[in-house]
Design a protein around this motif. Sequence first.
Motif, PDB file in Angstrom:
ATOM      1  N   LEU A   1      41.327  42.357  41.751  1.00  8.15           N
ATOM      2  CA  LEU A   1      41.844  41.068  40.971  1.00  8.15           C
ATOM      3  C   LEU A   1      41.566  41.339  39.148  1.00  8.15           C
ATOM      4  CD1 LEU A   1      42.437  38.171  43.461  1.00  8.15           C
ATOM      5  CD2 LEU A   1      44.175  39.694  42.472  1.00  8.15           C
ATOM      6  N   ALA A   2      40.044  41.357  39.449  1.00 12.66           N
ATOM      7  CA  ALA A   2      39.454  41.304  38.098  1.00 12.66           C
ATOM      8  C   ALA A   2      39.584  42.608  37.244  1.00 12.66           C
ATOM      9  CB  ALA A   2      37.829  41.591  38.235  1.00 12.66           C
TER      10      ALA A   2
ATOM     11  N   ALA B   1      39.566  41.364  28.570  1.00 14.28           N
ATOM     12  CA  ALA B   1      39.008  42.477  28.441  1.00 14.28           C
ATOM     13  C   ALA B   1      37.514  42.575  29.033  1.00 14.28           C
ATOM     14  CB  ALA B   1      39.174  43.133  27.051  1.00 14.28           C
ATOM     15  N   MET B   2      36.654  41.666  28.998  1.00 23.07           N
ATOM     16  CA  MET B   2      35.305  41.761  29.464  1.00 23.07           C
ATOM     17  C   MET B   2      35.348  41.618  31.043  1.00 23.07           C
ATOM     18  SD  MET B   2      32.421  38.664  28.767  1.00 23.07           S
ATOM     19  CE  MET B   2      31.975  39.103  27.250  1.00 23.07           C
ATOM     20  N   VAL B   3      36.228  40.796  31.592  1.00 22.96           N
ATOM     21  CA  VAL B   3      36.163  40.883  32.973  1.00 22.96           C
ATOM     22  C   VAL B   3      36.814  42.114  33.646  1.00 22.96           C
ATOM     23  CG1 VAL B   3      37.662  39.723  35.101  1.00 22.96           C
ATOM     24  CG2 VAL B   3      36.585  38.578  33.135  1.00 22.96           C
TER      25      VAL B   3
ATOM     26  N   ALA C   1      33.951  44.424  33.343  1.00 22.11           N
ATOM     27  CA  ALA C   1      32.845  44.540  34.335  1.00 22.11           C
ATOM     28  C   ALA C   1      33.421  44.999  35.670  1.00 22.11           C
ATOM     29  CB  ALA C   1      32.556  42.727  34.425  1.00 22.11           C
ATOM     30  N   ALA C   2      34.732  44.840  36.094  1.00 20.01           N
ATOM     31  CA  ALA C   2      35.252  45.440  37.378  1.00 20.01           C
ATOM     32  C   ALA C   2      35.191  46.840  37.048  1.00 20.01           C
ATOM     33  CB  ALA C   2      36.526  44.545  37.556  1.00 20.01           C
ATOM     34  N   THR C   3      35.777  47.443  36.028  1.00 19.38           N
ATOM     35  CA  THR C   3      35.815  48.861  35.970  1.00 19.38           C
ATOM     36  C   THR C   3      34.257  49.338  36.092  1.00 19.38           C
ATOM     37  OG1 THR C   3      37.598  48.854  34.565  1.00 19.38           O
ATOM     38  CG2 THR C   3      36.391  50.863  34.587  1.00 19.38           C
ATOM     39  N   ALA C   4      33.319  48.859  35.578  1.00 21.25           N
ATOM     40  CA  ALA C   4      32.030  49.250  35.605  1.00 21.25           C
ATOM     41  C   ALA C   4      31.374  49.179  37.124  1.00 21.25           C
ATOM     42  CB  ALA C   4      30.961  48.397  34.793  1.00 21.25           C
ATOM     43  N   HIS C   5      31.724  48.109  37.922  1.00 19.41           N
ATOM     44  CA  HIS C   5      31.454  48.188  39.098  1.00 19.41           C
ATOM     45  C   HIS C   5      32.044  49.340  39.910  1.00 19.41           C
ATOM     46  CE1 HIS C   5      30.914  46.260  43.291  1.00 19.41           C
ATOM     47  NE2 HIS C   5      32.001  46.766  43.446  1.00 19.41           N
TER      48      HIS C   5
END
Length: 113
Positions: free
Chosen positions: A46-47, A53-55, A58-62
């Motif tokens: 969902l994120a 863009a920040m969320v 962060a989800a892509t980085a995870h």
Amino acid sequence: MFGGLDWSILFRPPFGEQLADAVLLTVQIAAYAWVAAMLLGLLVGLARDAPSAMVRGAATAHVEIFRNIPVLVQLFFIYYVLPRLLPLDLRRALFDLGWEEIAAVVTLALYSS
């Protein structure tokens, strides 16, 4: 006998009971990790579709971090390094709770999410 080895020793006392306990623990860890991974994966999914863009970042980085680091490296980091970052009293409490199993569930959940 298969290949000249006596495999029946695995099922004789006390090894049969230990083997059954190990299989049960493996299934329990897998089940807990699966549930945690489903919940965390749903949140990350969902994120990644969020308007911010920040969320999304962060989800892509995870995803990039936990999918590109080998799971064994993650397990070593979570089991050995993470407790060292905590105060001594909290570290002792963590190991009293059964940190070995908790670390396995956390690692598998993060990797699978």
